[in-house]
Design a protein around this motif. Structure first.
Motif, PDB file in Angstrom:
ATOM      1  N   GLU A   1       0.719  -0.879  -0.111  1.00 39.82           N
ATOM      2  CA  GLU A   1      -0.011  -0.365   0.154  1.00 39.82           C
ATOM      3  C   GLU A   1       0.872   1.084  -0.075  1.00 39.82           C
ATOM      4  O   GLU A   1       0.257   1.912   0.051  1.00 39.82           O
ATOM      5  CB  GLU A   1      -0.811  -0.037   1.192  1.00 39.82           C
ATOM      6  N   GLY A   2       1.949   0.926  -0.864  1.00 41.44           N
ATOM      7  CA  GLY A   2       2.861   2.371  -0.762  1.00 41.44           C
ATOM      8  C   GLY A   2       3.891   3.212   0.177  1.00 41.44           C
ATOM      9  O   GLY A   2       4.217   3.763   0.016  1.00 41.44           O
ATOM     10  N   ARG A   3       4.137   1.596   1.216  1.00 41.53           N
ATOM     11  CA  ARG A   3       5.232   2.383   1.991  1.00 41.53           C
ATOM     12  C   ARG A   3       6.754   1.550   1.856  1.00 41.53           C
ATOM     13  O   ARG A   3       7.000   2.531   2.104  1.00 41.53           O
ATOM     14  CB  ARG A   3       4.794   1.201   3.702  1.00 41.53           C
ATOM     15  N   THR A   4       6.741   0.855   0.980  1.00 43.13           N
ATOM     16  CA  THR A   4       8.270   0.629   0.260  1.00 43.13           C
ATOM     17  C   THR A   4       7.750   0.493  -1.122  1.00 43.13           C
ATOM     18  O   THR A   4       6.123   0.296  -1.802  1.00 43.13           O
ATOM     19  CB  THR A   4       8.927   0.177   0.578  1.00 43.13           C
ATOM     20  N   TRP A   5       8.717   0.534  -1.889  1.00 41.94           N
ATOM     21  CA  TRP A   5       8.418   0.450  -3.249  1.00 41.94           C
ATOM     22  C   TRP A   5       9.862  -0.283  -3.464  1.00 41.94           C
ATOM     23  O   TRP A   5      10.705  -0.248  -3.538  1.00 41.94           O
ATOM     24  CB  TRP A   5       8.411   1.802  -4.317  1.00 41.94           C
ATOM     25  N   GLN A   6       9.893  -0.656  -4.970  1.00 41.13           N
ATOM     26  CA  GLN A   6      10.986  -1.709  -5.648  1.00 41.13           C
ATOM     27  C   GLN A   6      10.561  -1.657  -6.965  1.00 41.13           C
ATOM     28  O   GLN A   6      10.024  -1.167  -7.605  1.00 41.13           O
ATOM     29  CB  GLN A   6      10.771  -3.106  -5.520  1.00 41.13           C
ATOM     30  N   THR A   7      11.916  -1.571  -7.999  1.00 44.27           N
ATOM     31  CA  THR A   7      11.617  -1.323  -8.968  1.00 44.27           C
ATOM     32  C   THR A   7      11.899  -2.198 -10.262  1.00 44.27           C
ATOM     33  O   THR A   7      11.949  -3.108  -9.812  1.00 44.27           O
ATOM     34  CB  THR A   7      13.136  -0.648  -9.434  1.00 44.27           C
ATOM     35  N   VAL A   8      11.072  -1.837 -11.042  1.00 41.17           N
ATOM     36  CA  VAL A   8      10.676  -3.163 -11.911  1.00 41.17           C
ATOM     37  C   VAL A   8      11.702  -3.113 -12.879  1.00 41.17           C
ATOM     38  O   VAL A   8      12.200  -2.490 -13.633  1.00 41.17           O
ATOM     39  CB  VAL A   8       9.475  -2.788 -12.656  1.00 41.17           C
ATOM     40  N   ALA A   9      12.310  -4.697 -12.876  1.00 47.45           N
ATOM     41  CA  ALA A   9      13.644  -4.689 -14.180  1.00 47.45           C
ATOM     42  C   ALA A   9      12.850  -4.252 -15.501  1.00 47.45           C
ATOM     43  O   ALA A   9      12.038  -4.931 -15.800  1.00 47.45           O
ATOM     44  CB  ALA A   9      13.825  -5.834 -13.812  1.00 47.45           C
ATOM     45  N   GLY A  10      14.126  -3.733 -16.240  1.00 44.41           N
ATOM     46  CA  GLY A  10      14.063  -3.029 -17.375  1.00 44.41           C
ATOM     47  C   GLY A  10      12.514  -2.766 -17.588  1.00 44.41           C
ATOM     48  O   GLY A  10      12.282  -1.847 -19.686  1.00 44.41           O
ATOM     49  N   ALA A  11      11.963  -1.757 -17.114  1.00 38.00           N
ATOM     50  CA  ALA A  11      11.155  -1.146 -17.516  1.00 38.00           C
ATOM     51  C   ALA A  11      10.906   0.775 -17.271  1.00 38.00           C
ATOM     52  O   ALA A  11      11.335   1.271 -16.280  1.00 38.00           O
ATOM     53  CB  ALA A  11       9.362  -1.101 -15.969  1.00 38.00           C
ATOM     54  N   THR A  12      11.871   1.018 -18.233  1.00 40.10           N
ATOM     55  CA  THR A  12      12.465   2.018 -18.259  1.00 40.10           C
ATOM     56  C   THR A  12      12.083   2.819 -20.241  1.00 40.10           C
ATOM     57  O   THR A  12      11.920   4.073 -20.327  1.00 40.10           O
ATOM     58  CB  THR A  12      13.972   1.758 -18.539  1.00 40.10           C
ATOM     59  N   ALA A  13      10.696   2.695 -20.222  1.00 37.92           N
ATOM     60  CA  ALA A  13       9.583   3.299 -21.154  1.00 37.92           C
ATOM     61  C   ALA A  13       8.482   4.550 -20.694  1.00 37.92           C
ATOM     62  O   ALA A  13       8.497   3.565 -19.150  1.00 37.92           O
ATOM     63  CB  ALA A  13       9.471   2.832 -22.340  1.00 37.92           C
ATOM     64  N   PRO A  14       8.045   5.327 -21.254  1.00 33.80           N
ATOM     65  CA  PRO A  14       7.654   5.774 -20.779  1.00 33.80           C
ATOM     66  C   PRO A  14       6.008   4.971 -20.035  1.00 33.80           C
ATOM     67  O   PRO A  14       4.989   5.218 -19.429  1.00 33.80           O
ATOM     68  CB  PRO A  14       7.162   7.384 -21.771  1.00 33.80           C
ATOM     69  N   THR A  15       5.720   4.021 -21.167  1.00 40.00           N
ATOM     70  CA  THR A  15       4.245   2.694 -21.082  1.00 40.00           C
ATOM     71  C   THR A  15       4.941   1.947 -20.761  1.00 40.00           C
ATOM     72  O   THR A  15       6.179   1.281 -21.182  1.00 40.00           O
ATOM     73  CB  THR A  15       3.847   2.717 -22.127  1.00 40.00           C
ATOM     74  N   TYR A  16       5.125   1.375 -19.529  1.00 41.22           N
ATOM     75  CA  TYR A  16       4.663  -0.692 -18.962  1.00 41.22           C
ATOM     76  C   TYR A  16       3.486  -0.705 -19.800  1.00 41.22           C
ATOM     77  O   TYR A  16       2.880  -0.781 -18.385  1.00 41.22           O
ATOM     78  CB  TYR A  16       5.963  -0.078 -17.173  1.00 41.22           C
TER      79      TYR A  16
END
Length: 573
Positions: A415-430
């Motif tokens: 619910e937004g307390r911590t965040w992790q980066t999504v591998a390879g998702a480096t474009a404006p549209t995911y």
């Protein structure tokens, strides 16, 4: 097939250094601290300047001029004492984008007209189209443009020139020889008129308002000279101080006079009224200022005292940017490592619009090119979505900034307390395929460049079950059939969704005896009928007349289908 997103950190691609710091933390597997929705490490649209290049082929730079017409960068330089075999003094013409030297004009006339190698101390004004007017030791006034083999020039009569600027007309220049201010002809260096002041060090010209401002640092005052009469018409007192002067410059747009004094900049309006004071950090002293009429900003270069025994001295200078009206600081100060006053004063040139700024470093003998950077400002947030499992999800976010910001998508499972980066998702549209386990997750995009990091608001994903294909009861529910002696129940018919049909019930004997079992129904494959088709209940099979007879109690039906023959009764004859 596009793989589903993993909850592991990925590369940033072209993301900025600021964004890379966040991703580097995520690369270790540790979560990223939540930002509470849209936000970042600096406010959106924050402006800063970043060094992008260093030009080191111009000797010891003394002054800079960015030509308004040809866009070439002119650098006036001294010779470097440590390179005895080469004389780098002269007028260098550079490509401002990469610092490539287009040409160097090193020859200029001496007092007798003989050409010789000359250093260039001040750049006074641009020539129409291309080229520059400059001063060179001890009394020379010269002109040259890109590609010239030698400069044209003449020597001012009298004492050594201590300061010079552009004149009140394109064909004239103003020079100071101590406390004597003179207007001279550029081509011949002939003196047209002069005025002697009580003292003075440097001056600036406001051609639009017909005024010359002459500063007398020793006496802490400033003289206003009327250009038409060439006489002092007013005196303005300056703040008391230690007596160190940095510069006197006029903002061409407003007519305000900016004077570098000790460790501050004192600003007066065109009439001499005090507007305010800017102060540096530690022992930094103001040594140059440039103005940009497009952004209405002033760019001040501060140099350290260069004496680390003094409190606050660190040998580093700074670039600050201020509104010309109000004097507010509009850019975070940019540290200029190693720039101090021990080997001379710095100079500054500003590209119209402020996209690039050039600062000379007399200590390291180089020109630093800085570019304007603006932190990302989110212009589109991803939207909440509700999809069925197995459907494709597409999230889009957009942001503007200079340089173009990189992007990295992040996901939160708490619910937004911590965040992790999504591998390879480096474009404006995911985009990815949703699973039931994704329901309730939140997604956001993080944009970053050299000026800072900004994040979008979070979008929540809700995933539901796909519509099931299951059996159920038919339209007629249960069906009964049979003779008068008894009834049998019929199985439920297949549902409209494609369930299996039921088996028909047994048929009762007409005389009330045991009912004959019905033939087993053939299996029915699940087929989805058309929406308009009705599902019919099974019809009971008619019973042959001869099959209605009731056999003796001890007799058993044979395993074969059909009614038994009367001649096969047990014990018969």
């Amino acid at each position: 097939m596009t793989p589903r997103h993993p909850l592991t950190p990925g590369r940033t691609g072209a993301a900025s250094a600021a964004l890379a710091l966040v991703l580097a933390a995520a690369a270790t597997g540790s979560p990223v601290a939540a930002a509470g929705g849209e936000g970042g490490d600096v406010p959106p649209g924050t402006v800063t300047y970043r060094p992008v290049a260093q030009f080191t082929t111009v000797g010891k730079p003394r002054d800079l001029l960015l030509h308004p017409d040809s866009k070439k960068l002119y650098v006036g330089s001294d010779d470097l004492p440590e390179t005895a075999d080469v004389n780098e003094g002269g007028l260098h013409v550079l490509n401002p984008a990469d610092g490539k030297v287009r040409s160097t004009v090193g020859q200029a006339p001496g007092p007798t007209g003989t050409l010789g190698r000359r250093a260039v101390r001040q750049l006074l004004a641009p020539l129409p189209g291309d080229g520059a007017v400059f001063s060179y030791p001890l009394r020379g006034i010269g002109t040259a443009k890109d590609g010239d083999a030698a400069a044209a020039g003449a020597w001012v009569p009298g004492a050594a020139v201590t300061h010079a600027t552009a004149g009140l007309t394109p064909s004239t220049a103003l020079v100071a020889q101590g406390s004597v201010l003179s207007e001279i002809d550029i081509a011949t260096a002939a003196v047209k008129r002069s005025v002697t002041l009580a003292g003075g060090d440097g001056f600036a010209v406001d051609a639009a308002r017909g005024t010359v401002w002459f500063t007398d640092i020793g006496n802490r005052r400033m003289y206003r000279v009327d250009a038409a009469a060439f006489q002092v018409v007013a005196t303005v007192e300056l703040p008391a101080g230690e007596g160190f002067g940095g510069f006197t410059e006029v903002d061409p747009e407003t007519g305000a006079v900016w004077v570098g004094l000790d460790s501050s900049v004192v600003v007066h309006d065109a009439a001499g009224k005090r507007l305010g004071t800017l102060r540096g950090t530690g022992t930094d002293m103001p040594r140059a200022v440039g103005f940009d009429a497009t952004t209405h900003e002033a760019f001040v270069v501060w140099q350290d005292a260069g004496d680390t025994s003094q409190p606050g001295s660190d040998n580093d200078g700074a670039l600050t940017v201020h509104r010309t009206s109000g004097l507010q600081e509009v850019v975070r100060p940019v540290v200029l490592p190693g720039i101090h006053v021990q080997l001379g004063s710095a100079a500054v040139a500003v590209e119209p619009g402020g996209a690039s700024v050039f600062v000379s470093d007399p200590v390291a003998a180089k020109v630093i090119r800085l570019e304007r950077a603006t932190s990302p400002k989110v212009t589109r947030n991803p939207a909440d979505q509700t999809v069925t499992a197995g459907s494709r999800v597409s999230l889009t976010a957009e942001a503007e900034g200079t340089p173009r910001p990189g992007v990295a998508w992040q996901v939160s499972t708490d619910e937004g307390r911590t965040w992790q980066t999504v591998a390879g998702a480096t474009a404006p549209t995911y985009a990815f395929t949703a699973a039931l386990s994704d329901s309730g997750r939140r997604y956001r995009a993080q944009f970053g460049n050299e000026a800072g990091v900004s994040r979008t608001a979070a979008a929540t994903l809700t995933v539901t079950n796909a519509d099931p294909t299951t059996g159920g009861s038919g339209d007629g529910g249960s069906t009964t059939a049979g003779g008068t002696g008894g009834t049998g129940s019929a199985g439920s018919a297949g549902s409209a969704a494609g369930g299996s049909g039921g088996s028909p019930g047994g048929t009762g004997a007409p005389d009330g005896g045991p009912a004959r079992p019905a033939r087993p129904a053939r299996p029915v494959l699940p087929v989805r009928p058309a929406a308009s088709a009705a599902v019919r209940p099974p019809v009971p099979r008619p019973v042959p007349r001869e099959a209605a007879r009731s056999p003796p109690p001890e007799w058993r039906w044979p395993r074969s289908r059909g009614a038994p023959s009367s001649s096969r009764r047990p014990g018969g004859c």
